[in-house]
Structures are given as structure tokens and as C-alpha cells.
Design a protein around this motif. Structure first.
Motif, PDB file in Angstrom:
ATOM      1  N   ILE A  52     -28.934 -24.958 -10.898  1.00  0.00           N
ATOM      2  CA  ILE A  52     -28.235 -23.790 -10.351  1.00  0.00           C
ATOM      3  C   ILE A  52     -28.013 -23.900  -8.841  1.00  0.00           C
ATOM      4  O   ILE A  52     -26.935 -23.543  -8.363  1.00  0.00           O
ATOM      5  CB  ILE A  52     -28.974 -22.498 -10.740  1.00  0.00           C
ATOM      6  CG1 ILE A  52     -28.858 -22.297 -12.251  1.00  0.00           C
ATOM      7  CG2 ILE A  52     -28.391 -21.300  -9.999  1.00  0.00           C
ATOM      8  CD1 ILE A  52     -29.659 -21.149 -12.790  1.00  0.00           C
ATOM      9  N   ILE A  95     -23.402 -19.055 -16.165  1.00  0.00           N
ATOM     10  CA  ILE A  95     -24.862 -19.269 -16.175  1.00  0.00           C
ATOM     11  C   ILE A  95     -25.584 -17.937 -16.282  1.00  0.00           C
ATOM     12  O   ILE A  95     -26.490 -17.763 -17.114  1.00  0.00           O
ATOM     13  CB  ILE A  95     -25.307 -20.040 -14.922  1.00  0.00           C
ATOM     14  CG1 ILE A  95     -24.839 -21.492 -15.004  1.00  0.00           C
ATOM     15  CG2 ILE A  95     -26.825 -19.970 -14.747  1.00  0.00           C
ATOM     16  CD1 ILE A  95     -24.947 -22.257 -13.702  1.00  0.00           C
ATOM     17  N   PHE A  96     -25.187 -16.965 -15.454  1.00  0.00           N
ATOM     18  CA  PHE A  96     -25.873 -15.675 -15.484  1.00  0.00           C
ATOM     19  C   PHE A  96     -25.547 -14.880 -16.746  1.00  0.00           C
ATOM     20  O   PHE A  96     -26.400 -14.159 -17.257  1.00  0.00           O
ATOM     21  CB  PHE A  96     -25.603 -14.880 -14.207  1.00  0.00           C
ATOM     22  CG  PHE A  96     -26.378 -15.421 -13.042  1.00  0.00           C
ATOM     23  CD1 PHE A  96     -27.759 -15.286 -12.981  1.00  0.00           C
ATOM     24  CD2 PHE A  96     -25.745 -16.098 -12.026  1.00  0.00           C
ATOM     25  CE1 PHE A  96     -28.490 -15.804 -11.930  1.00  0.00           C
ATOM     26  CE2 PHE A  96     -26.455 -16.626 -10.961  1.00  0.00           C
ATOM     27  CZ  PHE A  96     -27.839 -16.475 -10.908  1.00  0.00           C
ATOM     28  N   GLU A  98     -25.090 -16.252 -19.669  1.00  0.00           N
ATOM     29  CA  GLU A  98     -25.948 -16.885 -20.673  1.00  0.00           C
ATOM     30  C   GLU A  98     -27.389 -16.406 -20.538  1.00  0.00           C
ATOM     31  O   GLU A  98     -28.055 -16.128 -21.546  1.00  0.00           O
ATOM     32  CB  GLU A  98     -25.873 -18.407 -20.506  1.00  0.00           C
ATOM     33  CG  GLU A  98     -26.701 -19.170 -21.514  1.00  0.00           C
ATOM     34  CD  GLU A  98     -26.603 -20.678 -21.324  1.00  0.00           C
ATOM     35  OE1 GLU A  98     -27.064 -21.392 -22.214  1.00  0.00           O
ATOM     36  OE2 GLU A  98     -26.075 -21.132 -20.288  1.00  0.00           O
ATOM     37  N   ARG A  99     -27.850 -16.269 -19.324  1.00  0.00           N
ATOM     38  CA  ARG A  99     -29.230 -15.780 -19.107  1.00  0.00           C
ATOM     39  C   ARG A  99     -29.385 -14.331 -19.552  1.00  0.00           C
ATOM     40  O   ARG A  99     -30.412 -13.970 -20.125  1.00  0.00           O
ATOM     41  CB  ARG A  99     -29.616 -15.927 -17.636  1.00  0.00           C
ATOM     42  CG  ARG A  99     -29.887 -17.346 -17.260  1.00  0.00           C
ATOM     43  CD  ARG A  99     -30.368 -17.440 -15.850  1.00  0.00           C
ATOM     44  NE  ARG A  99     -30.804 -18.797 -15.570  1.00  0.00           N
ATOM     45  CZ  ARG A  99     -31.458 -19.148 -14.506  1.00  0.00           C
ATOM     46  NH1 ARG A  99     -31.775 -18.256 -13.585  1.00  0.00           N
ATOM     47  NH2 ARG A  99     -31.820 -20.396 -14.327  1.00  0.00           N
ATOM     48  N   ARG A 100     -28.364 -13.500 -19.261  1.00  0.00           N
ATOM     49  CA  ARG A 100     -28.425 -12.105 -19.707  1.00  0.00           C
ATOM     50  C   ARG A 100     -28.464 -12.034 -21.226  1.00  0.00           C
ATOM     51  O   ARG A 100     -29.213 -11.258 -21.813  1.00  0.00           O
ATOM     52  CB  ARG A 100     -27.234 -11.311 -19.172  1.00  0.00           C
ATOM     53  CG  ARG A 100     -27.362 -10.890 -17.727  1.00  0.00           C
ATOM     54  CD  ARG A 100     -26.283  -9.902 -17.310  1.00  0.00           C
ATOM     55  NE  ARG A 100     -24.928 -10.399 -17.527  1.00  0.00           N
ATOM     56  CZ  ARG A 100     -24.241 -11.133 -16.669  1.00  0.00           C
ATOM     57  NH1 ARG A 100     -24.775 -11.479 -15.525  1.00  0.00           N
ATOM     58  NH2 ARG A 100     -23.008 -11.536 -16.954  1.00  0.00           N
ATOM     59  N   ALA A 102     -29.553 -14.319 -23.289  1.00  0.00           N
ATOM     60  CA  ALA A 102     -30.837 -14.833 -23.767  1.00  0.00           C
ATOM     61  C   ALA A 102     -31.958 -13.817 -23.547  1.00  0.00           C
ATOM     62  O   ALA A 102     -32.935 -13.795 -24.298  1.00  0.00           O
ATOM     63  CB  ALA A 102     -31.171 -16.143 -23.066  1.00  0.00           C
ATOM     64  N   ALA A 103     -31.812 -12.962 -22.542  1.00  0.00           N
ATOM     65  CA  ALA A 103     -32.848 -11.977 -22.233  1.00  0.00           C
ATOM     66  C   ALA A 103     -32.776 -10.748 -23.126  1.00  0.00           C
ATOM     67  O   ALA A 103     -33.734  -9.980 -23.205  1.00  0.00           O
ATOM     68  CB  ALA A 103     -32.741 -11.548 -20.768  1.00  0.00           C
ATOM     69  N   ARG A 104     -31.642 -10.540 -23.814  1.00  0.00           N
ATOM     70  CA  ARG A 104     -31.505  -9.397 -24.711  1.00  0.00           C
ATOM     71  C   ARG A 104     -32.422  -9.551 -25.908  1.00  0.00           C
ATOM     72  O   ARG A 104     -32.580 -10.651 -26.426  1.00  0.00           O
ATOM     73  CB  ARG A 104     -30.067  -9.283 -25.206  1.00  0.00           C
ATOM     74  CG  ARG A 104     -29.189  -8.490 -24.289  1.00  0.00           C
ATOM     75  CD  ARG A 104     -27.860  -8.165 -24.956  1.00  0.00           C
ATOM     76  NE  ARG A 104     -26.825  -8.500 -23.997  1.00  0.00           N
ATOM     77  CZ  ARG A 104     -26.008  -9.526 -24.080  1.00  0.00           C
ATOM     78  NH1 ARG A 104     -26.029 -10.331 -25.108  1.00  0.00           N
ATOM     79  NH2 ARG A 104     -25.140  -9.768 -23.134  1.00  0.00           N
TER      80      ARG A 104
END
Length: 111
Positions: A52, A95-96, A98-100, A102-104
Motif C-alpha cells: 500500500i 484496496i480500501f 476490498e478491506r471494507r 472483508a471487514a463486514r
């Protein structure tokens, strides 16, 4: 011939030296650091990866180089950095996102 080369170096590296040259050199250093970050991360992982911070150095260096290109009124450099910045920003967005996602919690659908 040697005198002509010395005169050229004098014009390029001494006579034109000002705040914008310092800014451009700092911008180029910032932009170069993305490759150093990518290289170190890949060496540590023993495979090619794009961390990143690579994208943040890309954005920072790209913005700095764009301001330099605008001040220098260089259309090739302006267009090149503008397109690059769009690509870097889109990669950070992906990227962000995808992270959001994955965090759900499992089963929580995005609307």
C-alpha cells in the motif's frame, strides 16, 4: 566540444537552479521511493508484491510532479502525471473497498 558540455551543465544545473528545481527534485525523490518500497517488500516476501505505501508514494510524488509540470508548462508531463494520478487513486480506492468488504460480517450484503 568539452567547453560546450561545461556550458550546458552550467545552464542546466546552475543558472536555472531555483525553488522549482528543488521542488522538482524532491518530487522525483518521492516518486522514486515507491520503487524502493516495492523492492524492499518484494525482497522480504521473496515474491513480487505491491504494498500500500507504494500507492501513497505514487500519489504524493505524482501530485508534486504535476505541480512542477504545471509550473514548467510542460503539456507532455502534465498529461502523463494526470493520468497516472487517476490510476493511483483508483488503486487506493479498490484496496480500501476490498478491506471494507472483508471487514463486514458474513452475510452482510453491500447496498
Amino acid at each position: 566540444m568539452f567547453d560546450g558540455l561545461i556550458a550546458w551543465f552550467q545552464i542546466v544545473f546552475v543558472d536555472q537552479f531555483d525553488w522549482w528545481v528543488v521542488w522538482g527534485l524532491a518530487a522525483q525523490f518521492m516518486f522514486m521511493m515507491r520503487f524502493v518500497v516495492q523492492w524492499v517488500a518484494s525482497e522480504r516476501a521473496k515474491r513480487s508484491i505491491v504494498p500500500i505505501p507504494f500507492w501513497f508514494f505514487s500519489i504524493g510524488g505524482g501530485l508534486m510532479l504535476l505541480t512542477y509540470a504545471i509550473e514548467q508548462q510542460d503539456p507532455v508531463f502534465i498529461l502523463g502525471q494526470s493520468l497516472g494520478l487517476l490510476i493511483y487513486l483508483r488503486n487506493v480506492w479498490l484496496i480500501f473497498a476490498e478491506r471494507r468488504a472483508a471487514a463486514r460480517p458474513e452475510g452482510d450484503a453491500a447496498t
